[in-house]
Design a protein around this motif. Structure first.
Motif, PDB file in Angstrom:
ATOM      1  N   PRO A 262       0.803  -1.229   0.000  1.00  0.00           N
ATOM      2  CA  PRO A 262       0.000   0.000   0.000  1.00  0.00           C
ATOM      3  C   PRO A 262       0.835   1.278   0.000  1.00  0.00           C
ATOM      4  O   PRO A 262       0.336   2.349  -0.335  1.00  0.00           O
ATOM      5  CB  PRO A 262      -0.807  -0.111   1.304  1.00  0.00           C
ATOM      6  CG  PRO A 262      -0.826  -1.566   1.624  1.00  0.00           C
ATOM      7  CD  PRO A 262       0.493  -2.082   1.163  1.00  0.00           C
ATOM      8  N   ALA A 263       2.129   1.166   0.383  1.00  0.00           N
ATOM      9  CA  ALA A 263       2.970   2.357   0.471  1.00  0.00           C
ATOM     10  C   ALA A 263       3.624   2.720  -0.855  1.00  0.00           C
ATOM     11  O   ALA A 263       4.137   3.832  -1.005  1.00  0.00           O
ATOM     12  CB  ALA A 263       4.051   2.159   1.541  1.00  0.00           C
ATOM     13  N   VAL A 264       3.628   1.789  -1.822  1.00  0.00           N
ATOM     14  CA  VAL A 264       4.252   2.092  -3.110  1.00  0.00           C
ATOM     15  C   VAL A 264       3.188   2.412  -4.150  1.00  0.00           C
ATOM     16  O   VAL A 264       2.021   2.055  -4.008  1.00  0.00           O
ATOM     17  CB  VAL A 264       5.155   0.929  -3.589  1.00  0.00           C
ATOM     18  CG1 VAL A 264       6.242   0.644  -2.567  1.00  0.00           C
ATOM     19  CG2 VAL A 264       4.350  -0.339  -3.879  1.00  0.00           C
ATOM     20  N   THR A 265       3.594   3.096  -5.200  1.00  0.00           N
ATOM     21  CA  THR A 265       2.678   3.534  -6.260  1.00  0.00           C
ATOM     22  C   THR A 265       2.574   2.511  -7.378  1.00  0.00           C
ATOM     23  O   THR A 265       1.528   2.367  -8.009  1.00  0.00           O
ATOM     24  CB  THR A 265       3.183   4.867  -6.854  1.00  0.00           C
ATOM     25  OG1 THR A 265       3.663   5.714  -5.810  1.00  0.00           O
ATOM     26  CG2 THR A 265       2.090   5.584  -7.608  1.00  0.00           C
ATOM     27  N   SER A 266       3.685   1.815  -7.624  1.00  0.00           N
ATOM     28  CA  SER A 266       3.801   0.986  -8.813  1.00  0.00           C
ATOM     29  C   SER A 266       4.612  -0.266  -8.505  1.00  0.00           C
ATOM     30  O   SER A 266       5.509  -0.242  -7.655  1.00  0.00           O
ATOM     31  CB  SER A 266       4.495   1.811  -9.917  1.00  0.00           C
ATOM     32  OG  SER A 266       4.817   1.030 -11.038  1.00  0.00           O
ATOM     33  N   LEU A 267       4.279  -1.378  -9.191  1.00  0.00           N
ATOM     34  CA  LEU A 267       5.020  -2.635  -9.061  1.00  0.00           C
ATOM     35  C   LEU A 267       5.514  -3.083 -10.430  1.00  0.00           C
ATOM     36  O   LEU A 267       4.835  -2.891 -11.444  1.00  0.00           O
ATOM     37  CB  LEU A 267       4.109  -3.757  -8.533  1.00  0.00           C
ATOM     38  CG  LEU A 267       3.636  -3.748  -7.087  1.00  0.00           C
ATOM     39  CD1 LEU A 267       2.705  -4.939  -6.867  1.00  0.00           C
ATOM     40  CD2 LEU A 267       4.805  -3.803  -6.129  1.00  0.00           C
ATOM     41  N   GLY A 268       6.686  -3.735 -10.446  1.00  0.00           N
ATOM     42  CA  GLY A 268       7.172  -4.410 -11.642  1.00  0.00           C
ATOM     43  C   GLY A 268       7.514  -5.841 -11.282  1.00  0.00           C
ATOM     44  O   GLY A 268       8.169  -6.084 -10.265  1.00  0.00           O
ATOM     45  N   LEU A 269       7.061  -6.817 -12.089  1.00  0.00           N
ATOM     46  CA  LEU A 269       7.309  -8.224 -11.761  1.00  0.00           C
ATOM     47  C   LEU A 269       7.110  -9.108 -12.980  1.00  0.00           C
ATOM     48  O   LEU A 269       6.471  -8.710 -13.951  1.00  0.00           O
ATOM     49  CB  LEU A 269       6.414  -8.687 -10.613  1.00  0.00           C
ATOM     50  CG  LEU A 269       4.922  -8.960 -10.848  1.00  0.00           C
ATOM     51  CD1 LEU A 269       4.278  -9.488  -9.571  1.00  0.00           C
ATOM     52  CD2 LEU A 269       4.159  -7.748 -11.322  1.00  0.00           C
ATOM     53  N   ASN A 270       7.679 -10.331 -12.905  1.00  0.00           N
ATOM     54  CA  ASN A 270       7.521 -11.278 -14.003  1.00  0.00           C
ATOM     55  C   ASN A 270       6.579 -12.409 -13.606  1.00  0.00           C
ATOM     56  O   ASN A 270       5.970 -12.385 -12.539  1.00  0.00           O
ATOM     57  CB  ASN A 270       8.890 -11.806 -14.478  1.00  0.00           C
ATOM     58  CG  ASN A 270       9.573 -12.698 -13.443  1.00  0.00           C
ATOM     59  OD1 ASN A 270       8.955 -13.210 -12.508  1.00  0.00           O
ATOM     60  ND2 ASN A 270      10.864 -12.904 -13.610  1.00  0.00           N
ATOM     61  N   VAL A 422      20.113 -11.153 -18.843  1.00  0.00           N
ATOM     62  CA  VAL A 422      20.044 -10.549 -17.516  1.00  0.00           C
ATOM     63  C   VAL A 422      19.758  -9.052 -17.633  1.00  0.00           C
ATOM     64  O   VAL A 422      20.238  -8.382 -18.549  1.00  0.00           O
ATOM     65  CB  VAL A 422      21.357 -10.783 -16.741  1.00  0.00           C
ATOM     66  CG1 VAL A 422      22.502  -9.986 -17.322  1.00  0.00           C
ATOM     67  CG2 VAL A 422      21.170 -10.457 -15.260  1.00  0.00           C
ATOM     68  N   GLY A 423      18.934  -8.543 -16.731  1.00  0.00           N
ATOM     69  CA  GLY A 423      18.614  -7.119 -16.726  1.00  0.00           C
ATOM     70  C   GLY A 423      17.488  -6.716 -17.649  1.00  0.00           C
ATOM     71  O   GLY A 423      17.102  -5.545 -17.685  1.00  0.00           O
ATOM     72  N   LEU A 424      16.920  -7.679 -18.383  1.00  0.00           N
ATOM     73  CA  LEU A 424      15.834  -7.337 -19.305  1.00  0.00           C
ATOM     74  C   LEU A 424      14.618  -6.800 -18.559  1.00  0.00           C
ATOM     75  O   LEU A 424      14.010  -5.818 -18.964  1.00  0.00           O
ATOM     76  CB  LEU A 424      15.426  -8.566 -20.128  1.00  0.00           C
ATOM     77  CG  LEU A 424      16.128  -8.784 -21.474  1.00  0.00           C
ATOM     78  CD1 LEU A 424      15.507  -9.963 -22.189  1.00  0.00           C
ATOM     79  CD2 LEU A 424      16.054  -7.539 -22.335  1.00  0.00           C
ATOM     80  N   GLY A 425      14.254  -7.470 -17.455  1.00  0.00           N
ATOM     81  CA  GLY A 425      13.091  -7.025 -16.684  1.00  0.00           C
ATOM     82  C   GLY A 425      13.263  -5.618 -16.166  1.00  0.00           C
ATOM     83  O   GLY A 425      12.320  -4.818 -16.161  1.00  0.00           O
ATOM     84  N   ASP A 426      14.487  -5.281 -15.735  1.00  0.00           N
ATOM     85  CA  ASP A 426      14.755  -3.933 -15.229  1.00  0.00           C
ATOM     86  C   ASP A 426      14.664  -2.900 -16.345  1.00  0.00           C
ATOM     87  O   ASP A 426      14.133  -1.803 -16.149  1.00  0.00           O
ATOM     88  CB  ASP A 426      16.138  -3.897 -14.567  1.00  0.00           C
ATOM     89  CG  ASP A 426      16.260  -4.917 -13.451  1.00  0.00           C
ATOM     90  OD1 ASP A 426      15.424  -4.888 -12.541  1.00  0.00           O
ATOM     91  OD2 ASP A 426      17.172  -5.753 -13.508  1.00  0.00           O
ATOM     92  N   ALA A 427      15.179  -3.253 -17.531  1.00  0.00           N
ATOM     93  CA  ALA A 427      15.083  -2.338 -18.679  1.00  0.00           C
ATOM     94  C   ALA A 427      13.632  -2.123 -19.079  1.00  0.00           C
ATOM     95  O   ALA A 427      13.207  -1.004 -19.389  1.00  0.00           O
ATOM     96  CB  ALA A 427      15.881  -2.898 -19.866  1.00  0.00           C
ATOM     97  N   ILE A 428      12.848  -3.206 -19.034  1.00  0.00           N
ATOM     98  CA  ILE A 428      11.420  -3.118 -19.375  1.00  0.00           C
ATOM     99  C   ILE A 428      10.696  -2.198 -18.404  1.00  0.00           C
ATOM    100  O   ILE A 428       9.936  -1.306 -18.798  1.00  0.00           O
ATOM    101  CB  ILE A 428      10.793  -4.531 -19.368  1.00  0.00           C
ATOM    102  CG1 ILE A 428      11.321  -5.362 -20.545  1.00  0.00           C
ATOM    103  CG2 ILE A 428       9.269  -4.457 -19.404  1.00  0.00           C
ATOM    104  CD1 ILE A 428      11.113  -6.851 -20.381  1.00  0.00           C
ATOM    105  N   SER A 429      10.932  -2.398 -17.099  1.00  0.00           N
ATOM    106  CA  SER A 429      10.268  -1.563 -16.088  1.00  0.00           C
ATOM    107  C   SER A 429      10.682  -0.105 -16.213  1.00  0.00           C
ATOM    108  O   SER A 429       9.854   0.806 -16.090  1.00  0.00           O
ATOM    109  CB  SER A 429      10.584  -2.084 -14.685  1.00  0.00           C
ATOM    110  OG  SER A 429       9.887  -3.283 -14.430  1.00  0.00           O
ATOM    111  N   ALA A 430      11.987   0.132 -16.448  1.00  0.00           N
ATOM    112  CA  ALA A 430      12.479   1.505 -16.588  1.00  0.00           C
ATOM    113  C   ALA A 430      11.835   2.193 -17.779  1.00  0.00           C
ATOM    114  O   ALA A 430      11.375   3.336 -17.687  1.00  0.00           O
ATOM    115  CB  ALA A 430      14.000   1.498 -16.737  1.00  0.00           C
TER     116      ALA A 430
END
Length: 442
Positions: A262-270, A422-430
């Motif tokens: 509830p304290a965060v605005t947005s989530l990123g996950l696979n 590696v790092g694809l999920g982070d690039a996608i979220s960014a």
């Protein structure tokens, strides 16, 4: 100032500074062939078996075989410091081993810092090698600098790669580390003290999964401190939480229920993190042990809907959570509570585009190197009637609504021979965050 990027609508960043907090998760990634490392360690593929924590080389071999056989990504903690150090040294010296910036927030920070107009403050344990690898636009507070780097080993394998009897159905990677600085969240206080001076437009949290190597008491204590530190962030600054592979259901339940969501605005996950979250918190389709091939769109949609309905912002709940960016190999879904975000179509499309270009290491999509593997039609739900959607190639982003929540779906052009996974999920979220447009709370 109002920014734009490649013709996108206005971004929610109105000044040129971001605070990207590596909530623990800054490290050096040693990326190499998993099969070559295990061969160098004198191992051969026996029976695969998952281990929530790795205690030995044998555990490493069994876990790697288990996940390579599924073509699934995973991340594990290696408990033996000396054994890990020996393995890491062998890995670093192998021909073809490469060193990169690692850690979810550091990777997201690097992605943002590639835009010369943006400044990033990274509060994470930064050793000399990581400091050398960071972009010039990434600033590290002096308190975050340490004498020794934290190394994470990224064991990659290609689709169809064989090791003895084992054959990988998909390209992916297996990550492991003995990372105590990140696991203990040593940079939490540095983050809090940096807030007032840096005045960020966006905060990115990551690395909560690294606490799996800590005691239950320390996990509970640090999670409470996370919530407390988030509460110090001025109202109106979006906070994005990037999840990662976990095995501890109690820790995941605590993240969901102890006010972190509830304290965060947005989530990123696979897809693995999404199903594990549902299993840990008794959500929809939680009886499913694992995805059978491509995650079913209707099931994914049901779980995303449940997260936002149970833990997201509503008239009766004082939660800030209004956005989830879900990514899997062949498609992405951006789910948002109506009235809080705009530009979702461009955001989800941009995330899909960077998945294809970064995996293939190209500036633009090369049609000869990618394939379309997303479902051409699907049901939007299995918990209720839902609707059937047929993808229109001329307008590939599909949209549907469900009780005040909007879903934007896009196929991904999947790289046939990925250079680096590696790092694809982070690039996608960014990239998705970069195109997203937040609307002030009414």
């Amino acid at each position: 100032m109002q920014s734009s990027f490649h013709g996108a609508a206005s971004l929610f960043f109105h000044t040129a500074s971001f605070l990207l907090l590596s909530r623990v998760n800054a490290c050096v990634d040693v990326v190499l062939s998993g099969v070559k490392l295990l061969q160098a360690l004198g191992r051969s593929p026996a029976n695969g078996k998952d281990h929530t924590i790795l205690h030995s080389r044998n555990d490493l071999e069994e876990a790697f075989v288990h996940f390579m056989g599924k073509g699934a990504a995973a991340e594990r903690f290696f408990s033996d410091k000396e054994a890990f150090h020996d393995i890491a040294q062998t890995a670093s010296e192998l021909p073809g081993a490469q060193h990169y910036v690692g850690g979810n927030a550091a990777l997201i920070g690097q992605k943002f810092a590639a835009n010369s107009d943006l400044k990033v403050l990274l509060c994470g344990p930064v050793g000399p090698k990581l400091h050398e690898l960071l972009d010039d636009n990434v600033f590290v507070p002096p308190e975050s600098l340490q004498e020794v780097d934290e190394f994470h080993l990224i064991l990659e394998y290609q689709a169809g790669e064989e090791w003895g009897w084992l054959k990988a159905p998909h390209a992916n990677r297996f990550i492991f580390s003995h990372d105590l600085s990140n696991g203990a969240m040593n940079m939490l206080e540095v983050f809090v003290s940096s807030l007032e001076e840096f005045q960020p437009d966006l905060v990115v949290l990551s690395g909560l999964h690294m606490m799996e190597g800590q005691s239950k008491e320390l996990q509970r204590k640090r999670l409470l401190e996370v919530v407390s530190s988030i509460s110090d962030i001025p109202t109106g600054i979006p906070i994005h939480l990037e999840l990662a592979s976990m095995t501890n259901k109690e820790l995941m339940r605590s993240i969901v229920h102890q006010q972190v969501f509830p304290a965060v605005t947005s989530l990123g996950l696979n897809e693995q993190e999404l199903l594990f979250l549902s299993q840990a918190a008794s959500g929809p389709h939680s009886s499913l042990s694992s995805w059978n091939g491509i995650p079913d769109v209707g099931m994914v949609s049901d779980i995303l809907f449940w997260i936002l309905k149970e833990h997201g912002r509503s008239k009766s709940r004082a939660s800030d959570l209004t956005r989830i960016h879900f990514h899997t190999l062949v498609y992405h879904i951006l789910a948002t509570v109506d009235g809080h975000w705009a530009n979702q179509l461009a955001a989800v499309a941009a995330g899909a585009r960077v998945a294809g270009t970064q995996a293939c290491a190209t500036d633009t999509i090369d049609a000869s190197r990618v394939s379309l593997r997303a479902p051409r039609e699907f049901m939007t739900s299995h918990s209720e009637a839902g609707s059937r959607i047929v993808i229109n190639p001329n307008e590939p982003v599909a949209k549907w609504h469900r009780e005040g929540i909007s879903f934007h779906f896009t196929p991904v052009l999947v790289c046939k021979d990925p250079i680096r996974t590696v790092g694809l999920g982070d690039a996608i979220s960014a990239e998705g965050l970069f195109y997203s447009e937040v609307r002030p709370h009414s």
